[in-house]
Design a protein around this motif. Structure first.
Motif, PDB file in Angstrom:
ATOM      1  N   GLU A  43       0.833  -1.203   0.000  1.00  0.00           N
ATOM      2  CA  GLU A  43       0.000   0.000   0.000  1.00  0.00           C
ATOM      3  C   GLU A  43       0.868   1.254   0.000  1.00  0.00           C
ATOM      4  O   GLU A  43       1.883   1.316   0.686  1.00  0.00           O
ATOM      5  N   LYS A  44       0.416   2.246  -0.763  1.00  0.00           N
ATOM      6  CA  LYS A  44       1.143   3.512  -0.811  1.00  0.00           C
ATOM      7  C   LYS A  44       0.985   4.245   0.513  1.00  0.00           C
ATOM      8  O   LYS A  44      -0.125   4.412   1.016  1.00  0.00           O
ATOM      9  N   SER A  45       2.101   4.704   1.069  1.00  0.00           N
ATOM     10  CA  SER A  45       2.049   5.444   2.331  1.00  0.00           C
ATOM     11  C   SER A  45       2.476   6.898   2.166  1.00  0.00           C
ATOM     12  O   SER A  45       1.995   7.776   2.887  1.00  0.00           O
ATOM     13  N   VAL A  46       3.383   7.156   1.218  1.00  0.00           N
ATOM     14  CA  VAL A  46       3.881   8.515   0.993  1.00  0.00           C
ATOM     15  C   VAL A  46       3.980   8.768  -0.508  1.00  0.00           C
ATOM     16  O   VAL A  46       4.422   7.893  -1.261  1.00  0.00           O
ATOM     17  N   GLU A  47       3.553   9.958  -0.932  1.00  0.00           N
ATOM     18  CA  GLU A  47       3.699  10.356  -2.337  1.00  0.00           C
ATOM     19  C   GLU A  47       4.285  11.763  -2.375  1.00  0.00           C
ATOM     20  O   GLU A  47       3.718  12.698  -1.815  1.00  0.00           O
ATOM     21  N   ILE A  48       5.425  11.916  -3.031  1.00  0.00           N
ATOM     22  CA  ILE A  48       6.105  13.208  -3.136  1.00  0.00           C
ATOM     23  C   ILE A  48       6.000  13.697  -4.577  1.00  0.00           C
ATOM     24  O   ILE A  48       6.386  12.991  -5.508  1.00  0.00           O
ATOM     25  N   LEU A  49       5.450  14.900  -4.744  1.00  0.00           N
ATOM     26  CA  LEU A  49       5.318  15.505  -6.069  1.00  0.00           C
ATOM     27  C   LEU A  49       6.374  16.592  -6.222  1.00  0.00           C
ATOM     28  O   LEU A  49       6.505  17.467  -5.364  1.00  0.00           O
ATOM     29  N   GLU A  94       3.745  16.864  -0.480  1.00  0.00           N
ATOM     30  CA  GLU A  94       3.915  15.487  -0.016  1.00  0.00           C
ATOM     31  C   GLU A  94       2.589  15.026   0.573  1.00  0.00           C
ATOM     32  O   GLU A  94       2.054  15.671   1.478  1.00  0.00           O
ATOM     33  N   SER A  95       2.042  13.930   0.039  1.00  0.00           N
ATOM     34  CA  SER A  95       0.774  13.392   0.530  1.00  0.00           C
ATOM     35  C   SER A  95       1.026  12.133   1.349  1.00  0.00           C
ATOM     36  O   SER A  95       1.838  11.281   0.964  1.00  0.00           O
ATOM     37  N   LEU A  96       0.314  12.022   2.470  1.00  0.00           N
ATOM     38  CA  LEU A  96       0.415  10.844   3.327  1.00  0.00           C
ATOM     39  C   LEU A  96      -0.890  10.058   3.262  1.00  0.00           C
ATOM     40  O   LEU A  96      -1.982  10.645   3.225  1.00  0.00           O
ATOM     41  N   PHE A  97      -0.777   8.722   3.248  1.00  0.00           N
ATOM     42  CA  PHE A  97      -1.939   7.850   3.073  1.00  0.00           C
ATOM     43  C   PHE A  97      -2.023   6.846   4.214  1.00  0.00           C
ATOM     44  O   PHE A  97      -1.008   6.415   4.768  1.00  0.00           O
ATOM     45  N   LYS A  98      -3.259   6.473   4.528  1.00  0.00           N
ATOM     46  CA  LYS A  98      -3.513   5.419   5.504  1.00  0.00           C
ATOM     47  C   LYS A  98      -4.703   4.607   5.022  1.00  0.00           C
ATOM     48  O   LYS A  98      -5.747   5.171   4.694  1.00  0.00           O
ATOM     49  N   ASN A  99      -4.524   3.295   4.938  1.00  0.00           N
ATOM     50  CA  ASN A  99      -5.576   2.402   4.431  1.00  0.00           C
ATOM     51  C   ASN A  99      -6.063   2.846   3.049  1.00  0.00           C
ATOM     52  O   ASN A  99      -7.254   2.794   2.736  1.00  0.00           O
ATOM     53  N   GLY A 100      -5.122   3.328   2.243  1.00  0.00           N
ATOM     54  CA  GLY A 100      -5.439   3.716   0.872  1.00  0.00           C
ATOM     55  C   GLY A 100      -6.068   5.081   0.725  1.00  0.00           C
ATOM     56  O   GLY A 100      -6.406   5.490  -0.390  1.00  0.00           O
ATOM     57  N   LYS A 101      -6.234   5.811   1.826  1.00  0.00           N
ATOM     58  CA  LYS A 101      -6.884   7.119   1.769  1.00  0.00           C
ATOM     59  C   LYS A 101      -5.908   8.225   2.168  1.00  0.00           C
ATOM     60  O   LYS A 101      -5.176   8.091   3.144  1.00  0.00           O
ATOM     61  N   LYS A 102      -5.945   9.315   1.402  1.00  0.00           N
ATOM     62  CA  LYS A 102      -5.102  10.468   1.715  1.00  0.00           C
ATOM     63  C   LYS A 102      -5.673  11.192   2.926  1.00  0.00           C
ATOM     64  O   LYS A 102      -6.856  11.535   2.949  1.00  0.00           O
ATOM     65  N   TYR A 103      -4.832  11.430   3.928  1.00  0.00           N
ATOM     66  CA  TYR A 103      -5.333  12.118   5.119  1.00  0.00           C
ATOM     67  C   TYR A 103      -4.577  13.402   5.427  1.00  0.00           C
ATOM     68  O   TYR A 103      -5.019  14.215   6.245  1.00  0.00           O
TER      69      TYR A 103
END
Length: 510
Positions: free
Chosen positions: A110-116, A126-135
């Motif tokens: 599962e994706k946990s961190v996405e850096i643009l 930088e987006s952080l994810f938990k259980n597939g959802k961006k929070y």
């Protein structure tokens, strides 16, 4: 001297105002004018890309929200390598996927961190994810600037929009929070103080410390929250109000206004606070001056300066123009008269089968469907095409004729671009841009038009407009002469000419 341009818009469709601001940004940079183009609302990534496409650099862009935490512009300086190394220590991960501008950390699939990042490798967010959802999303400039928080626990939340934002100073300390509700926003400061958006923008304007050597340019009017705070706190700075629309409409000329254009009501009511109005043409200047006098408004200085220019060194096209080809380029809306154009081309094609039309631009889905149905019902799909919106710089030279049956044009940047590429011109005899760029019997034709009678009798109008189109293609030698004359008309709108007008205005106002 400082110049502040209000305001870059967030979340709106691209328009000629954005093109005009981009032109002015390049002009000011070339002449070493210290200018900032201001977002009074937080820009999205799409907004930044849009204005970037107009060559407005991040270093020229100021955000009211970031200015209040010590950031004077929106330049990026956090390298992706530094942030990635930091996050590798903070988060568990199985592998890292880097694809172009996006870097993702995955844990247990599962994706946990996405850096643009931008094209230079600086971090945008930088987006952080938990259980597939961006929070949570962190936004960066020279360091972490603000954090967006998303609430998935609320049943009414779709997770697409943030619930609140936290703004950080350069030392990493929270300065204030923005609470986002359905119809408004509030700002909460550490001392417990709560203010609304108008009060926030009032603090921003005051924090600019405007003085007599500063110039504030207003490109947007209407009911935007920055207007009143700027008028009340401008101090001795100079105000320039740029009219990108007309100030007065007859019946049928605009979908939302009749008579006075209430978008500019506040400007007109308090015109004594404005040092200069800027319009695109001399005809508009004369009309605005008469209008202000008629309504007993103070008449400040009025300057006629085109909102754009034709690049220096632009060469005559050596492309072979497609025979019988017509191009239109505009927003697809009733005011632009695209239905009149389509019906005119259908009639003209009955007489001259080489005539064909390409329609560039986008608009309301309902109106676009209406236009496409006109084409479909006439079985005209093989010679009338919808091309969408795109950069037309290299496209104009392939066409012989530019057609615009707009009910009015404040200036008409696409008209200017078309004469710059030597196209013949045809349109209605309406204010202001049509009369500026379409010279009857020199580079095309203007068709007589009275909005109060012709708009309700479009069939007869289309007979006249179709006849003008047919006439343009009847004589090849005359058409070539039209092309040459358009190039000559364009000389008045070269960059150095328009640039000198703006620099002279700045000199005059100070």
């Amino acid at each position: 001297m400082r110049v502040f341009d209000f305001t870059l818009l967030s979340g709106y469709e691209f328009s000629g105002v954005d093109v005009a601001q981009g032109f002015r940004a390049r002009l000011f940079e070339k002449n070493n004018v210290n200018a900032k183009f201001i977002f009074t609302e937080l820009p999205t990534i799409r907004d930044m890309e849009l204005y970037g496409s107009q060559k407005i650099k991040r270093g020229q862009i100021m955000s009211a929200h970031l200015f209040m935490i010590g950031r004077l512009d929106m330049s990026l300086s956090v390298k992706k390598e530094a942030l990635l190394e930091n996050e590798k220590e903070n988060y568990e991960y199985d592998y890292i996927d880097e694809n172009g501008k996006v870097i993702c950390l995955y844990n247990s699939g599962e994706k946990s961190v996405e850096i643009l990042c931008d094209e230079d490798g600086f971090v945008v967010n930088e987006s952080l994810f938990k259980n597939g959802k961006k929070y949570l999303v962190n936004y960066y400039t020279d360091s972490l600037s603000y954090t967006e928080l998303y609430n998935w626990d609320n049943d009414s939340s779709d997770g697409l929009n943030p619930e609140r934002r936290i703004f950080w100073n350069k030392q990493g300390q929270m300065v204030y929070e923005q609470c986002i509700y359905k119809d408004n926003v509030e700002y909460l400061f550490k001392n417990g103080e709560v203010i609304d958006n108008v009060e926030f923008l009032e603090r921003f304007v005051k924090a600019l410390n405007l003085c007599e050597n500063d110039i504030c340019i207003m490109d947007r009017a209407g009911y935007l929250d920055y207007i009143q705070p700027l008028f009340e706190n401008k101090g001795k700075s100079k105000l320039i109000a740029v009219l990108h629309s007309d100030h007065f409409y007859k019946i049928y000329e605009d979908e939302s206004s009749l008579y006075m254009n209430y978008e500019y009501y506040y400007w007109f009511k308090y015109s004594e606070a404005i040092d200069y109005f800027v319009v695109g043409t001399d005809e508009h200047k004369r009309g605005l001056e008469a209008f202000l006098k008629e309504y007993d408004c103070f008449v400040p200085h009025i300057a006629a300066i085109p909102p754009g220019a034709i690049p220096e060194g632009k060469l005559k096209s050596e492309n072979e123009r497609r025979r019988g080809s017509i191009i239109s380029a505009s927003r697809l809306s009733p005011r632009k008269g695209i239905d009149i154009l389509i019906k005119s081309v259908i009639k003209a094609h009955e007489i001259n089968q080489t005539i064909n039309l390409d329609i560039y631009g986008r608009g309301d889905d309902g109106y676009t469907i209406y236009l496409k149905n006109i084409v479909k019902d006439a079985c005209a799909d093989d010679y009338i095409h919808f091309k969408g919106r795109c950069n037309l710089e290299k496209i104009y030279p392939h066409y012989e004729l530019f057609a615009s049956f707009s009910l009015w044009e404040t200036f008409g940047l696409s008209l200017m671009e078309a004469v710059g590429d030597g196209l013949a011109m045809v349109g209605l005899d309406v204010r202001y841009g049509n009369r500026l760029f379409k010279h009857p019997d020199e580079n095309g034709y203007l068709v007589d038009f009275d909005v109060e009678t012709d708009y309700q009798n479009k069939d007869k109008l289309c007979e006249r407009t179709a006849a003008a189109i047919v006439k343009i293609f009847e004589d090849d030698n005359r058409l070539k002469k039209f092309h040459e004359n358009s190039y000559m008309i364009a000389e008045e709108y070269k960059e150095h000419v328009i640039e000198s007008k703006w620099m002279q205005l700045i000199k005059n106002i100070l």
